[in-house]
Design a protein around this motif. Sequence first.
Motif, PDB file in Angstrom:
ATOM      1  N   ASP A 264     148.217   5.860  31.598  1.00  0.00           N
ATOM      2  CA  ASP A 264     147.609   8.147  32.143  1.00  0.00           C
ATOM      3  C   ASP A 264     148.718   8.794  33.259  1.00  0.00           C
ATOM      4  O   ASP A 264     148.271   9.155  33.913  1.00  0.00           O
ATOM      5  CB  ASP A 264     146.840   7.355  32.757  1.00  0.00           C
ATOM      6  CG  ASP A 264     145.558   6.585  32.142  1.00  0.00           C
ATOM      7  OD1 ASP A 264     145.758   6.288  30.757  1.00  0.00           O
ATOM      8  OD2 ASP A 264     144.841   5.834  33.224  1.00  0.00           O
TER       9      ASP A 264
ATOM     10  N   TRP B  70     150.107  12.247  32.990  1.00  0.00           N
ATOM     11  CA  TRP B  70     150.035  13.781  32.827  1.00  0.00           C
ATOM     12  C   TRP B  70     150.958  14.157  34.059  1.00  0.00           C
ATOM     13  O   TRP B  70     151.015  14.351  35.638  1.00  0.00           O
ATOM     14  CB  TRP B  70     148.346  14.342  32.844  1.00  0.00           C
ATOM     15  CG  TRP B  70     147.995  13.710  34.225  1.00  0.00           C
ATOM     16  CD1 TRP B  70     146.730  12.524  34.229  1.00  0.00           C
ATOM     17  CD2 TRP B  70     147.134  15.063  35.175  1.00  0.00           C
ATOM     18  NE1 TRP B  70     146.542  13.041  36.080  1.00  0.00           N
ATOM     19  CE2 TRP B  70     146.560  14.272  35.832  1.00  0.00           C
ATOM     20  CE3 TRP B  70     147.091  16.107  34.658  1.00  0.00           C
ATOM     21  CZ2 TRP B  70     145.484  14.899  36.729  1.00  0.00           C
ATOM     22  CZ3 TRP B  70     146.539  16.918  35.831  1.00  0.00           C
ATOM     23  CH2 TRP B  70     145.589  16.044  36.805  1.00  0.00           C
TER      24      TRP B  70
ATOM     25  N   ARG C 197     150.260  18.537  35.777  1.00  0.00           N
ATOM     26  CA  ARG C 197     149.434  19.478  36.529  1.00  0.00           C
ATOM     27  C   ARG C 197     150.228  20.365  35.932  1.00  0.00           C
ATOM     28  O   ARG C 197     151.040  20.601  36.991  1.00  0.00           O
ATOM     29  CB  ARG C 197     148.088  19.167  36.952  1.00  0.00           C
ATOM     30  CG  ARG C 197     147.820  21.268  37.655  1.00  0.00           C
ATOM     31  CD  ARG C 197     146.771  21.490  36.984  1.00  0.00           C
ATOM     32  NE  ARG C 197     145.656  20.198  37.324  1.00  0.00           N
ATOM     33  CZ  ARG C 197     144.605  20.746  36.224  1.00  0.00           C
ATOM     34  NH1 ARG C 197     144.856  21.826  34.838  1.00  0.00           N
ATOM     35  NH2 ARG C 197     143.404  19.878  36.609  1.00  0.00           N
TER      36      ARG C 197
ATOM     37  N   ARG D  70     154.290  18.181  26.141  1.00  0.00           N
ATOM     38  CA  ARG D  70     154.057  16.656  26.128  1.00  0.00           C
ATOM     39  C   ARG D  70     155.342  16.939  26.810  1.00  0.00           C
ATOM     40  O   ARG D  70     156.653  17.539  26.348  1.00  0.00           O
ATOM     41  CB  ARG D  70     153.824  15.655  25.691  1.00  0.00           C
ATOM     42  CG  ARG D  70     152.401  15.317  24.627  1.00  0.00           C
ATOM     43  CD  ARG D  70     152.277  14.345  23.464  1.00  0.00           C
ATOM     44  NE  ARG D  70     151.876  13.197  24.947  1.00  0.00           N
ATOM     45  CZ  ARG D  70     150.870  13.547  25.170  1.00  0.00           C
ATOM     46  NH1 ARG D  70     149.840  13.907  25.343  1.00  0.00           N
ATOM     47  NH2 ARG D  70     150.445  12.405  26.495  1.00  0.00           N
TER      48      ARG D  70
ATOM     49  N   ALA E 285     153.977  12.117  29.055  1.00  0.00           N
ATOM     50  CA  ALA E 285     153.290  12.521  29.487  1.00  0.00           C
ATOM     51  C   ALA E 285     152.237  13.867  29.805  1.00  0.00           C
ATOM     52  O   ALA E 285     153.599  15.128  28.644  1.00  0.00           O
ATOM     53  CB  ALA E 285     153.653  12.452  30.996  1.00  0.00           C
ATOM     54  N   ALA E 286     151.386  14.327  29.682  1.00  0.00           N
ATOM     55  CA  ALA E 286     150.952  15.313  28.632  1.00  0.00           C
ATOM     56  C   ALA E 286     151.016  16.509  29.749  1.00  0.00           C
ATOM     57  O   ALA E 286     150.915  16.044  31.212  1.00  0.00           O
ATOM     58  CB  ALA E 286     148.799  15.458  28.343  1.00  0.00           C
TER      59      ALA E 286
ATOM     60  N   VAL F  39     149.248  19.528  31.333  1.00  0.00           N
ATOM     61  CA  VAL F  39     148.244  20.541  31.427  1.00  0.00           C
ATOM     62  C   VAL F  39     148.206  21.433  32.601  1.00  0.00           C
ATOM     63  O   VAL F  39     148.203  22.306  33.987  1.00  0.00           O
ATOM     64  CB  VAL F  39     147.398  19.089  31.965  1.00  0.00           C
ATOM     65  CG1 VAL F  39     145.573  19.918  32.449  1.00  0.00           C
ATOM     66  CG2 VAL F  39     147.017  17.435  31.145  1.00  0.00           C
TER      67      VAL F  39
ATOM     68  N   PRO G 199     142.120  17.849  32.961  1.00  0.00           N
ATOM     69  CA  PRO G 199     143.230  16.499  33.520  1.00  0.00           C
ATOM     70  C   PRO G 199     142.847  15.339  31.882  1.00  0.00           C
ATOM     71  O   PRO G 199     141.595  15.673  31.763  1.00  0.00           O
ATOM     72  CB  PRO G 199     143.055  15.599  34.671  1.00  0.00           C
ATOM     73  CG  PRO G 199     141.712  16.190  35.338  1.00  0.00           C
ATOM     74  CD  PRO G 199     141.282  17.462  34.616  1.00  0.00           C
ATOM     75  N   PRO G 200     143.235  15.274  31.353  1.00  0.00           N
ATOM     76  CA  PRO G 200     143.564  14.351  30.356  1.00  0.00           C
ATOM     77  C   PRO G 200     142.748  12.708  30.759  1.00  0.00           C
ATOM     78  O   PRO G 200     142.061  11.725  30.458  1.00  0.00           O
ATOM     79  CB  PRO G 200     144.078  13.788  29.510  1.00  0.00           C
ATOM     80  CG  PRO G 200     145.563  14.243  30.467  1.00  0.00           C
ATOM     81  CD  PRO G 200     144.674  15.336  31.277  1.00  0.00           C
TER      82      PRO G 200
END
Length: 145
Positions: free
Chosen positions: A27, A29, A31, A116, A133-134, A136, A142-143
Amino acid sequence: MRFSVAALSAAAALAACQPAPETAARDAWLRLPAVPGRPAAAYFTLESVNAKTLVGVSTPVAERSELHESSNDGGMMAMRPLASVPVEPDMPVRFAPGGKHVMLFDLTPQAMQDARTTLTLRFEDGSALDVDAALVKAGEEPPFE
């Protein structure tokens, strides 16, 4: 041809029997900041079957990073740097908004263009773990939560 199919089947079966990795992150990600030039923050959940100590995180989209922890001291939000983060066996450590996180400074232009990136988690024992990691943008959901 039969030998090739049988060999491929055997290889696939052996790969499925491989033990789970000792240390894993999920998970992940980032910001991105609302204001250009401000830092970003990275979040993920880290777990290990053996005791580990996280000592740093890097990514190609930031020049520098720091481990941090936010806390609420009598109604006032405070943030402090962390030299390391211990990970106890089978006790996931969550990096999330309002708690532990990675501050990412001096973002590269690709941070605003890519969807990503890779986070490289470095441990005290010299090992490292790459995590997808995404990215955002500010204001987007958030994903993972």
